[in-house]
Scaffold this motif. Sequence first.
Motif, PDB file in Angstrom:
ATOM      1  N   LYS A 130     -11.034  -3.898   2.068  1.00 62.51           N
ATOM      2  CA  LYS A 130     -11.920  -4.886   2.690  1.00 62.51           C
ATOM      3  C   LYS A 130     -12.478  -4.335   3.991  1.00 62.51           C
ATOM      4  O   LYS A 130     -11.781  -3.551   4.640  1.00 62.51           O
ATOM      5  CB  LYS A 130     -11.131  -6.163   2.969  1.00 62.51           C
ATOM      6  N   ASN A 149      -4.596  -5.487   0.714  1.00 65.37           N
ATOM      7  CA  ASN A 149      -5.771  -4.976   1.432  1.00 65.37           C
ATOM      8  C   ASN A 149      -5.470  -3.692   2.188  1.00 65.37           C
ATOM      9  O   ASN A 149      -4.709  -3.693   3.143  1.00 65.37           O
ATOM     10  CB  ASN A 149      -6.275  -6.055   2.406  1.00 65.37           C
ATOM     11  N   SER A 151      -7.246  -2.041   4.451  1.00 65.34           N
ATOM     12  CA  SER A 151      -8.464  -2.342   5.216  1.00 65.34           C
ATOM     13  C   SER A 151      -9.222  -1.075   5.665  1.00 65.34           C
ATOM     14  O   SER A 151      -8.605  -0.097   6.092  1.00 65.34           O
ATOM     15  CB  SER A 151      -8.037  -3.156   6.436  1.00 65.34           C
TER      16      SER A 151
END
Length: 224
Positions: A130, A149, A151
């Motif tokens: 993400k 996630n 990230s």
Amino acid sequence: MKYDFDKVIDRRHSPYSYSMKWGTSKLVSEMVEMQSIPDDSIAVYTADMDFRCADPIIKAMHAVADHGIFGYSIQDEAPRYYEAICGWFARRRNWKIKKEEIVYINGTVEAMRQVICAVTNPGDGVIIQKPVYGPFSGAIEYTKRTLVNNSLVEKADGYYEMDFEDLEQKCKDPRNKLMFLCSPHNPVGSSQSRISGFLISARPIAVRCCCPPDNWLGSLCWCS
Ligand SMILES: Cc1ncc(COP(=O)(O)O)c(C=O)c1O
């Protein structure tokens, strides 16, 4: 063949547009938080082009429309369907695909759901990076898997890159069974070229976490 990418086609008012992007449906109004796109504005919130489709495609669609009957249809009755796909991948990606290897699925996100169901069980972890195209999360939640996630990290110059140390940890976790790669990445735009090096160096990890790329926007990057 020459294409005119500057010709403005009125999708906002045409009765045949049925455009999600320019329309006023409840779903979209809620998404963009406005009733309709103001007259002095242009809609750019989704990956939907405003130039005319290529003439050979329009011509082929006319031929089908002129046939006049739209009953059940099947790809096996349209050999050119397979020729077109195999030819495109061979020419553009140097990837030789056999007809038998092609599975028809209506849309990328639906394909992601099918892959999730095929290779993981409910509760298993699915890794994504993400911020990424929203339906990635939706596909994982819909299939009752666990969203993990990895990230993306924003660098000082405003570009984003993958956090490979975190990714390695997440891939080592036996609860995580699958990773979806978005390359080129929507929305940050990066092409995840380093990922292939990572996958080769971390082969035992990578094999457990198979990694189908969403290459939906690939032609924007790699068209010659
Ligand atoms: C990264 C990405 N994948 C897939 C899609 C489209 O998915 P689908 O084929 O399910 O409409 C989009 C549309 O914007 C996208 O940005």
